[in-house]
Design a protein around this motif. Structure first.
Motif, short mmCIF file in Angstrom:
data_model
loop_
_atom_site.label_atom_id
_atom_site.label_comp_id
_atom_site.label_asym_id
_atom_site.label_seq_id
_atom_site.Cartn_x
_atom_site.Cartn_y
_atom_site.Cartn_z
N PRO A 171 0.59 -1.18 0.04
CA PRO A 171 -0.32 0.26 -0.02
C PRO A 171 0.84 1.04 0.42
CG PRO A 171 -1.02 -1.82 0.86
CD PRO A 171 0.21 -2.13 1.44
N LEU A 172 0.31 2.35 -0.98
CA LEU A 172 1.52 3.04 -1.15
C LEU A 172 1.54 4.26 -0.11
CD1 LEU A 172 3.16 5.06 -2.95
CD2 LEU A 172 0.39 5.80 -3.76
N SER A 173 0.21 4.23 1.03
CA SER A 173 0.02 4.62 2.06
C SER A 173 1.25 4.24 3.13
CB SER A 173 -1.28 5.49 2.85
OG SER A 173 -1.83 3.82 2.74
N LYS A 174 1.16 3.39 3.36
CA LYS A 174 2.11 2.83 4.55
C LYS A 174 3.89 3.03 4.06
CE LYS A 174 -0.07 -1.31 5.79
NZ LYS A 174 -0.36 -3.08 6.74
N VAL A 175 4.13 2.98 2.38
CA VAL A 175 5.85 3.19 2.29
C VAL A 175 5.93 4.58 1.91
CG1 VAL A 175 6.49 3.46 0.40
CG2 VAL A 175 5.10 2.02 0.77
N LEU A 176 5.06 5.88 1.88
CA LEU A 176 4.73 7.04 1.97
C LEU A 176 5.21 7.27 3.48
CD1 LEU A 176 5.09 10.22 0.92
CD2 LEU A 176 2.53 9.95 1.56
N THR A 177 4.02 7.01 4.45
CA THR A 177 3.99 6.79 5.62
C THR A 177 5.62 6.81 6.68
OG1 THR A 177 2.20 7.39 5.91
CG2 THR A 177 3.37 6.84 7.70
N ALA A 178 6.28 5.82 5.89
CA ALA A 178 7.40 4.91 6.63
C ALA A 178 8.15 5.83 6.23
CB ALA A 178 7.44 3.81 6.11
N MET A 179 8.53 5.57 4.96
CA MET A 179 9.84 7.25 3.95
C MET A 179 9.37 8.15 5.08
SD MET A 179 11.59 5.10 2.08
CE MET A 179 11.69 5.86 0.71
N LEU A 180 8.94 8.91 5.05
CA LEU A 180 8.06 10.60 6.00
C LEU A 180 9.14 10.42 6.94
CD1 LEU A 180 5.99 11.72 3.87
CD2 LEU A 180 8.56 12.18 3.40
N GLY A 181 8.05 9.48 7.74
CA GLY A 181 8.95 8.88 9.06
C GLY A 181 10.24 9.44 9.67
N VAL A 182 10.64 8.07 9.05
CA VAL A 182 12.52 7.90 8.80
C VAL A 182 13.40 9.07 8.61
CG1 VAL A 182 12.66 6.50 6.76
CG2 VAL A 182 14.07 5.84 9.57
N HIS A 183 13.61 9.97 7.54
CA HIS A 183 14.04 10.60 6.98
C HIS A 183 13.76 11.63 7.02
CE1 HIS A 183 14.22 7.03 3.78
NE2 HIS A 183 15.75 7.65 3.66
N VAL A 184 12.53 12.44 7.55
CA VAL A 184 12.56 13.23 8.43
C VAL A 184 13.58 13.67 9.50
CG1 VAL A 184 11.19 14.76 10.22
CG2 VAL A 184 10.48 14.31 7.82
N LEU A 185 13.53 12.21 10.79
CA LEU A 185 14.56 12.25 11.75
C LEU A 185 16.28 11.93 11.08
CD1 LEU A 185 12.95 9.30 13.38
CD2 LEU A 185 13.05 11.99 13.87
N ILE A 186 16.31 11.96 9.32
CA ILE A 186 17.48 11.63 9.22
C ILE A 186 17.62 13.41 8.99
CG2 ILE A 186 18.64 10.46 6.83
CD1 ILE A 186 16.91 8.06 6.87
N GLY A 187 17.06 14.08 8.05
CA GLY A 187 17.05 15.31 7.36
C GLY A 187 17.45 16.12 7.98
N ILE A 188 17.38 15.98 9.67
CA ILE A 188 17.81 16.48 11.13
C ILE A 188 19.74 16.34 10.51
CG2 ILE A 188 18.06 17.08 13.66
CD1 ILE A 188 15.02 15.62 13.62
N GLY A 189 19.98 15.45 11.11
CA GLY A 189 21.35 15.09 11.22
C GLY A 189 21.89 15.56 9.76
N GLU A 190 21.19 15.84 8.14
CA GLU A 190 21.52 16.54 7.17
C GLU A 190 22.03 17.38 6.79
OE1 GLU A 190 21.92 16.65 2.70
OE2 GLU A 190 21.66 14.33 3.68
N ALA A 191 20.68 18.63 8.11
CA ALA A 191 20.88 19.82 8.04
C ALA A 191 22.25 20.28 9.07
CB ALA A 191 19.52 20.18 9.00
N VAL A 192 22.22 19.98 10.24
CA VAL A 192 23.73 20.09 10.71
C VAL A 192 24.38 20.02 10.25
CG1 VAL A 192 24.69 19.35 13.15
CG2 VAL A 192 22.44 19.52 13.35
N ILE A 193 25.03 17.97 9.35
CA ILE A 193 26.00 18.42 8.71
C ILE A 193 26.48 19.15 7.50
CG2 ILE A 193 27.61 17.13 6.99
CD1 ILE A 193 26.13 14.46 8.69
N THR A 194 25.56 19.69 6.61
CA THR A 194 25.41 20.74 5.95
C THR A 194 25.54 22.06 6.22
OG1 THR A 194 23.97 19.73 4.47
CG2 THR A 194 23.76 21.82 3.95
N MET A 195 24.91 22.93 7.48
CA MET A 195 25.14 24.03 8.77
C MET A 195 26.58 24.22 8.90
SD MET A 195 23.35 25.33 11.84
CE MET A 195 24.22 23.61 12.60
N LEU A 196 26.91 22.95 9.20
CA LEU A 196 28.34 23.17 9.86
C LEU A 196 29.94 23.43 9.54
CD1 LEU A 196 28.42 20.10 12.67
CD2 LEU A 196 28.55 23.29 13.01
#
Length: 341
Positions: A171-196
């Protein structure tokens, strides 16, 4: 977020390949306007640095890790067109030498990890820079936000590609929810590395950072009763030459890939975790370069994990630097030839 072979069917993979090829072709043309004799050597360094930092998986949740994607970082440092080329070089080296990201899925990976991250991040970055005060702090703040948003944007782009050409019935809804959920967290790490990283370069050589150009308004002088722009000041001596920055960057990339990467998280990254949990990986195929001497970021025949991984990382940095620098040198030469014609 490297997509392996078998996740996406052949027609959609081929279509993504066409999109990626078009983006690279456009990048080659656009990079001529972004690169000059000072910044062209740094573009190869940016590709090598992104390769190195992508080896440093960091934990984001129980049993899940993430790593830098790098599109935002590349776009801000060397420009969006050159940034797409940097990401293409990194993903090509990873797929061919290290069996990381499927070869038939190379177009998907370049489109999702390279094009989408660069376009989303740079558009948001430029918008923020326009409304924020013209200061170095604004550049670092804008880079944080742009990088943060670029990662879930790439996750959403993968979900869209999966919706069109996925080889499993999840189901597409499950894929989207799972992908966005974990990648928002990964995005925080990406943001910190990029900013520094952006902040460190802006602090010493803001003139070499594409996203910081025009940061300071030109000095005005009154001549015969009229205000005119003063001649631009030379680059600050305290920052050193581009050569010193290049050498420092290469050493940093080698240390990260050759030594620090040994301590990276061994947990599956966001896409791997979602694929395993949701069943997306049922039709995954063995990588065509699985027998490569450097497959899985280790040197075949060397038993010591630390030495094997470190040597593979150093080789990867060197290969990415050589290929990237060569490509950007050619782009720069073609620009020079066109101007002289």
């Amino acid at each position: 977020m490297h997509v392996p072979d078998g996740f996406i069917n052949a027609p959609v993979s081929a279509a993504a390949g066409v999109v990626a090829a078009g983006a690279v072709a456009a990048g080659l043309r656009g990079a001529r306007r972004e690169l000059d004799e000072r910044t062209a050597p740094l573009a190869g360094l940016v590709a090598a640095f992104i390769f190195a930092v992508q080896m440093l998986n960091f934990p984001v949740a129980a049993g899940t890790s993430g790593h830098l994607l790098g599109g935002a970082l590349a776009a801000i440092l060397v420009g969006p067109w050159t940034g797409v080329l940097c990401m293409a070089v990194v993903l090509l080296m990873q797929g061919i030498l290290f069996a990381d990201g499927g070869l038939t899925a190379l177009g998907v990976n370049i489109t999702v990890m390279g094009v989408v991250t660069v376009v989303v991040a740079y558009a948001l970055f430029r918008g923020l820079v326009l409304v924020l005060p013209r200061t170095r702090r604004s550049v670092t703040v804008a880079s944080f936000v742009a990088a943060l948003v670029s990662v879930p944007a790439a996750a959403a782009a993968f979900t869209l590609v999966y919706a069109i050409g996925g080889t499993t019935d999840v189901p597409l809804s499950k894929v989207l929810t799972a992908m966005l959920g974990v990648h928002v967290l990964i995005g925080i790490g990406e943001a910190v590395i990029t900013m520094l990283t952006v902040g460190a370069v802006v602090a010493v050589r803001p003139d070499l950072v594409h996203g910081a150009r025009g940061l300071t308004a030109p000095l005005k002088l009154r001549v015969d009763g009229e205000l005119v722009d003063a001649a631009p000041a030379a680059a600050p001596a305290a920052g050193g030459s581009p050569k010193k920055l290049w050498i420092g960057g290469v050493v940093t990339a080698l240390v990260l890939a050759g030594f620090v990467s040994f301590y990276a998280s061994a947990s599956p990254d966001g896409l791997e975790k979602v694929a395993a949990d949701q069943g997306i990986d049922k039709n995954v195929e063995e990588h065509a370069a699985a027998d490569s001497p450097l497959a899985d970021y280790g040197v075949k025949g060397i038993e010591a994990p630390r030495l094997s991984g470190g040597l593979a990382g150093a080789i990867g940095v060197g290969a990415t630097l050589a290929v990237g620098s060569g490509a950007f040198w050619v782009v720069r030469r073609r620009k020079t030839a066109a101007l002289e014609a």
